[in-house]
Design a protein around this motif. Structure first.
Motif, PDB file in Angstrom:
ATOM      1  N   MET A 340       0.857  -1.184   0.000  1.00 46.48           N
ATOM      2  CA  MET A 340       0.000   0.000   0.000  1.00 46.48           C
ATOM      3  C   MET A 340       0.888   1.228   0.000  1.00 46.48           C
ATOM      4  O   MET A 340       1.815   1.334   0.816  1.00 46.48           O
ATOM      5  CB  MET A 340      -0.932   0.024   1.213  1.00 46.48           C
ATOM      6  N   ILE A 341       0.618   2.149  -0.914  1.00 46.41           N
ATOM      7  CA  ILE A 341       1.393   3.391  -1.025  1.00 46.41           C
ATOM      8  C   ILE A 341       0.417   4.558  -0.960  1.00 46.41           C
ATOM      9  O   ILE A 341      -0.627   4.552  -1.633  1.00 46.41           O
ATOM     10  CB  ILE A 341       2.179   3.451  -2.350  1.00 46.41           C
ATOM     11  N   LEU A 342       0.759   5.549  -0.169  1.00 45.37           N
ATOM     12  CA  LEU A 342      -0.108   6.729  -0.044  1.00 45.37           C
ATOM     13  C   LEU A 342       0.623   7.823   0.729  1.00 45.37           C
ATOM     14  O   LEU A 342       1.586   7.555   1.438  1.00 45.37           O
ATOM     15  CB  LEU A 342      -1.417   6.386   0.666  1.00 45.37           C
ATOM     16  N   PRO A 343       0.144   9.073   0.585  1.00 44.71           N
ATOM     17  CA  PRO A 343       0.562  10.142   1.498  1.00 44.71           C
ATOM     18  C   PRO A 343      -0.292  10.068   2.763  1.00 44.71           C
ATOM     19  O   PRO A 343      -1.342   9.415   2.778  1.00 44.71           O
ATOM     20  CB  PRO A 343       0.265  11.426   0.721  1.00 44.71           C
ATOM     21  N   ASP A 344       0.139  10.730   3.808  1.00 47.17           N
ATOM     22  CA  ASP A 344      -0.713  10.844   4.989  1.00 47.17           C
ATOM     23  C   ASP A 344      -1.704  11.993   4.836  1.00 47.17           C
ATOM     24  O   ASP A 344      -2.837  11.929   5.296  1.00 47.17           O
ATOM     25  CB  ASP A 344       0.114  11.006   6.265  1.00 47.17           C
ATOM     26  N   HIS A 345      -1.289  13.058   4.164  1.00 47.26           N
ATOM     27  CA  HIS A 345      -2.109  14.248   3.916  1.00 47.26           C
ATOM     28  C   HIS A 345      -1.452  15.011   2.775  1.00 47.26           C
ATOM     29  O   HIS A 345      -0.280  14.769   2.461  1.00 47.26           O
ATOM     30  CB  HIS A 345      -2.165  15.145   5.167  1.00 47.26           C
ATOM     31  N   PRO A 346      -2.132  15.934   2.141  1.00 42.37           N
ATOM     32  CA  PRO A 346      -1.451  16.817   1.188  1.00 42.37           C
ATOM     33  C   PRO A 346      -0.628  17.878   1.924  1.00 42.37           C
ATOM     34  O   PRO A 346      -1.006  18.328   3.011  1.00 42.37           O
ATOM     35  CB  PRO A 346      -2.605  17.478   0.415  1.00 42.37           C
ATOM     36  N   THR A 347       0.485  18.254   1.318  1.00 37.33           N
ATOM     37  CA  THR A 347       1.222  19.450   1.741  1.00 37.33           C
ATOM     38  C   THR A 347       1.463  20.286   0.492  1.00 37.33           C
ATOM     39  O   THR A 347       2.535  20.250  -0.117  1.00 37.33           O
ATOM     40  CB  THR A 347       2.562  19.101   2.416  1.00 37.33           C
ATOM     41  N   PRO A 348       0.453  21.035   0.048  1.00 38.83           N
ATOM     42  CA  PRO A 348       0.591  21.792  -1.191  1.00 38.83           C
ATOM     43  C   PRO A 348       1.716  22.824  -1.115  1.00 38.83           C
ATOM     44  O   PRO A 348       1.802  23.593  -0.148  1.00 38.83           O
ATOM     45  CB  PRO A 348      -0.768  22.482  -1.340  1.00 38.83           C
ATOM     46  N   VAL A 349       2.551  22.823  -2.133  1.00 39.40           N
ATOM     47  CA  VAL A 349       3.665  23.776  -2.177  1.00 39.40           C
ATOM     48  C   VAL A 349       3.131  25.205  -2.157  1.00 39.40           C
ATOM     49  O   VAL A 349       3.739  26.094  -1.554  1.00 39.40           O
ATOM     50  CB  VAL A 349       4.524  23.521  -3.432  1.00 39.40           C
ATOM     51  N   SER A 350       1.995  25.427  -2.785  1.00 34.87           N
ATOM     52  CA  SER A 350       1.441  26.783  -2.852  1.00 34.87           C
ATOM     53  C   SER A 350       1.010  27.299  -1.484  1.00 34.87           C
ATOM     54  O   SER A 350       0.955  28.511  -1.266  1.00 34.87           O
ATOM     55  CB  SER A 350       0.237  26.810  -3.801  1.00 34.87           C
ATOM     56  N   LEU A 351       0.695  26.397  -0.562  1.00 37.83           N
ATOM     57  CA  LEU A 351       0.234  26.791   0.767  1.00 37.83           C
ATOM     58  C   LEU A 351       1.319  26.658   1.826  1.00 37.83           C
ATOM     59  O   LEU A 351       1.242  27.280   2.884  1.00 37.83           O
ATOM     60  CB  LEU A 351      -0.975  25.946   1.184  1.00 37.83           C
ATOM     61  N   LYS A 352       2.290  25.778   1.572  1.00 35.09           N
ATOM     62  CA  LYS A 352       3.393  25.508   2.509  1.00 35.09           C
ATOM     63  C   LYS A 352       2.913  24.926   3.840  1.00 35.09           C
ATOM     64  O   LYS A 352       3.580  25.047   4.852  1.00 35.09           O
ATOM     65  CB  LYS A 352       4.242  26.766   2.742  1.00 35.09           C
ATOM     66  N   THR A 353       1.746  24.321   3.831  1.00 39.15           N
ATOM     67  CA  THR A 353       1.244  23.679   5.038  1.00 39.15           C
ATOM     68  C   THR A 353       0.292  22.559   4.646  1.00 39.15           C
ATOM     69  O   THR A 353       0.003  22.345   3.468  1.00 39.15           O
ATOM     70  CB  THR A 353       0.556  24.699   5.968  1.00 39.15           C
ATOM     71  N   HIS A 354      -0.213  21.812   5.642  1.00 32.61           N
ATOM     72  CA  HIS A 354      -1.062  20.652   5.392  1.00 32.61           C
ATOM     73  C   HIS A 354      -2.494  21.067   5.088  1.00 32.61           C
ATOM     74  O   HIS A 354      -2.957  22.113   5.534  1.00 32.61           O
ATOM     75  CB  HIS A 354      -1.094  19.737   6.629  1.00 32.61           C
ATOM     76  N   THR A 355      -3.195  20.187   4.360  1.00 28.22           N
ATOM     77  CA  THR A 355      -4.642  20.300   4.214  1.00 28.22           C
ATOM     78  C   THR A 355      -5.254  18.942   4.562  1.00 28.22           C
ATOM     79  O   THR A 355      -4.558  17.934   4.661  1.00 28.22           O
ATOM     80  CB  THR A 355      -5.062  20.698   2.787  1.00 28.22           C
ATOM     81  N   ARG A 356      -6.572  18.916   4.732  1.00 29.34           N
ATOM     82  CA  ARG A 356      -7.240  17.666   5.098  1.00 29.34           C
ATOM     83  C   ARG A 356      -7.956  17.024   3.908  1.00 29.34           C
ATOM     84  O   ARG A 356      -8.788  16.144   4.082  1.00 29.34           O
ATOM     85  CB  ARG A 356      -8.229  17.890   6.252  1.00 29.34           C
ATOM     86  N   ASP A 357      -7.612  17.412   2.683  1.00 29.22           N
ATOM     87  CA  ASP A 357      -8.198  16.765   1.512  1.00 29.22           C
ATOM     88  C   ASP A 357      -7.923  15.267   1.541  1.00 29.22           C
ATOM     89  O   ASP A 357      -6.877  14.813   2.017  1.00 29.22           O
ATOM     90  CB  ASP A 357      -7.587  17.332   0.220  1.00 29.22           C
ATOM     91  N   ALA A 358      -8.854  14.494   0.985  1.00 28.56           N
ATOM     92  CA  ALA A 358      -8.615  13.061   0.809  1.00 28.56           C
ATOM     93  C   ALA A 358      -7.394  12.856  -0.094  1.00 28.56           C
ATOM     94  O   ALA A 358      -7.140  13.641  -1.008  1.00 28.56           O
ATOM     95  CB  ALA A 358      -9.842  12.388   0.197  1.00 28.56           C
ATOM     96  N   VAL A 359      -6.639  11.798   0.167  1.00 29.44           N
ATOM     97  CA  VAL A 359      -5.398  11.538  -0.567  1.00 29.44           C
ATOM     98  C   VAL A 359      -5.521  10.253  -1.379  1.00 29.44           C
ATOM     99  O   VAL A 359      -6.269   9.340  -1.019  1.00 29.44           O
ATOM    100  CB  VAL A 359      -4.193  11.428   0.393  1.00 29.44           C
ATOM    101  N   PRO A 360      -4.771  10.157  -2.491  1.00 31.76           N
ATOM    102  CA  PRO A 360      -4.818   8.936  -3.290  1.00 31.76           C
ATOM    103  C   PRO A 360      -4.076   7.793  -2.600  1.00 31.76           C
ATOM    104  O   PRO A 360      -3.071   8.009  -1.931  1.00 31.76           O
ATOM    105  CB  PRO A 360      -4.115   9.329  -4.587  1.00 31.76           C
ATOM    106  N   TYR A 361      -4.615   6.590  -2.753  1.00 38.81           N
ATOM    107  CA  TYR A 361      -3.929   5.407  -2.250  1.00 38.81           C
ATOM    108  C   TYR A 361      -3.860   4.346  -3.336  1.00 38.81           C
ATOM    109  O   TYR A 361      -4.661   4.326  -4.279  1.00 38.81           O
ATOM    110  CB  TYR A 361      -4.624   4.840  -1.002  1.00 38.81           C
TER     111      TYR A 361
END
Length: 401
Positions: A340-361
């Protein structure tokens, strides 16, 4: 059966104009991930519930199958476990970053120049923490050195009502005044932060760093407070002997509290200069004696926080080439296996911080390959129509599917 979870911290992102409208996951040359995707289940998973902060603590607990609603009581107690701190029920632990602030005379007017204190090394940071401990350690407060810029403060009989405490990586480039501890109960923390600047700017370690053209780690910054809450042992919960490989105290702490084997890798830094080869070698070795490997790589997240788009793409490519490729090759000798491969959360470069969007797995089962008609990235996960709304259930899906 062998199981590998490859957690690429913060890998998910938003489309970037500099990448022709692609995300870093879409732009990266990830040959091994793409090859698996052709025979894998692809979907989205919501690792962070709407009412929770999108931190790596909540998200990784969720991915590992521990419902944050039951097991989460703050980030720092998890990190404290990794450092080897035995917290009492009366203790409140909190992360202590060594950060770089600008030089305005008024502390509240300073800017968060660097949340990681100029990538300060562990040895230099330990000297600074020891100097701060000489000043601030007391019956109530104890500072503990950790790794790089990440350290811990324990407050004996501390107060729970001290929020808000803002993560410094959320305010890069901003004036800190609006983000300083404002709760009256947190007044001792704010006083220590203010005084730490005066101590650290005069410290020989920082004077030498400035002379070498490096940023000084010139202030403490407290956040991530919480109390100890035990985790159910991973082996009892899932019936598997597990190991954790990570450079990050948070992930190591979760592993220790779950009574998994925590494997240290020399040269693992949590950034793009980490020992990718060493992590792969550690995973291959761990497969000989463990059923389940949780292999965490921090580099994409750090690149997102630092607004380093090219490095984030490169980090994904290095994970694919230097870690996933060799570990997949090693898995072949064991017969059936799942990845299983996935991120834990997004860290968008444009925001420089985490978001709670669903992530691909991605879930690959060697003996039961799936259709594989979707790409392993944010758009592929969306196109699949699969959404795991309760993140902690994904682990059971992996093990039972």
């Amino acid at each position: 059966m062998k199981y590998l979870v490859l957690l690429c911290d913060g890998m998910a992102d938003y489309p970037c104009e500099e990448l022709g409208g692609k995300t870093p996951m879409q732009a990266a040359k990830k040959t091994n991930m793409n090859r698996l995707a052709e025979k894998s289940e692809i979907g989205l998973v919501k690792t962070v519930a709407d009412h929770l902060s999108p931190g790596s603590d909540v998200a990784n607990l969720s991915v590992m199958g521990y419902d944050p609603a039951l097991y989460y009581a703050g980030r720092s107690p998890l990190e404290a476990a990794s450092i080897g701190i035995d917290l009492k029920t009366t203790d409140v632990a909190m992360r202590c970053n060594l950060v770089t602030l600008s030089d305005e005379p008024d502390y509240s007017r300073k800017t968060m120049v660097d949340y990681c204190g100029g990538d300060i090394g562990t040895e230099e940071a330990a000297e600074l923490i020891h100097a701060l401990a000489e000043r601030f350690n007391s019956d109530a407060f104890t500072l503990y050195p950790g790794f790089s810029y990440r350290h811990c403060l324990v407050w004996d009989h501390g107060l729970d009502d001290i929020l808000p405490l803002t993560p410094p990586h959320d305010i890069s480039g901003r004036v800190v005044g609006d983000y300083l501890p404002s709760n009256p109960n947190a007044a001792p923390l704010l006083e220590m932060m203010r005084e730490s600047y005066e101590i650290l700017m005069r410290h020989p370690v920082n004077l030498a760093r400035i002379e070498r053209g490096l940023r000084p780690a010139n202030s403490m910054w407290f956040w991530g407070s919480g109390r100890y809450k035990p985790l159910a042992p991973f082996a009892e919960k899932f019936g598997l002997k597990g190991a954790v490989i990570s450079a990050v105290d948070l992930i190591k702490g979760i592993g220790k509290l779950a009574e998994m084997d925590v494997i240290d890798v020399p040269g693992a830094t949590g950034y793009i200069d980490t020992n990718f080869d060493g992590k792969a070698e550690a995973a291959v070795k761990a497969l000989e004696s463990h059923d389940f490997i949780y292999l965490h790589v921090e580099a994409p997240d750090e690149c997102g926080h630092r607004f380093e788009l090219k490095n984030k793409v490169r980090a994904i490519e290095l994970i694919d080439q230097k870690i996933l490729g060799p570990v997949l090759e090693a898995l072949e000798q064991y017969g059936d296996y799942k990845v299983m491969i996935l991120p834990d959360h997004p860290t968008p470069v444009s925001l420089k911080t985490h978001t709670r969007d669903a992530v691909p797995y991605l879930i690959y089962h060697k003996e039961k390959p799936a259709g594989g008609s979707f790409s392993f990235d944010e758009s592929g996960g969306q196109a699949s129509g699969r959404l795991v709304e309760h993140g902690p259930s994904l682990m059971q899906h992996l093990l039972e599917g």
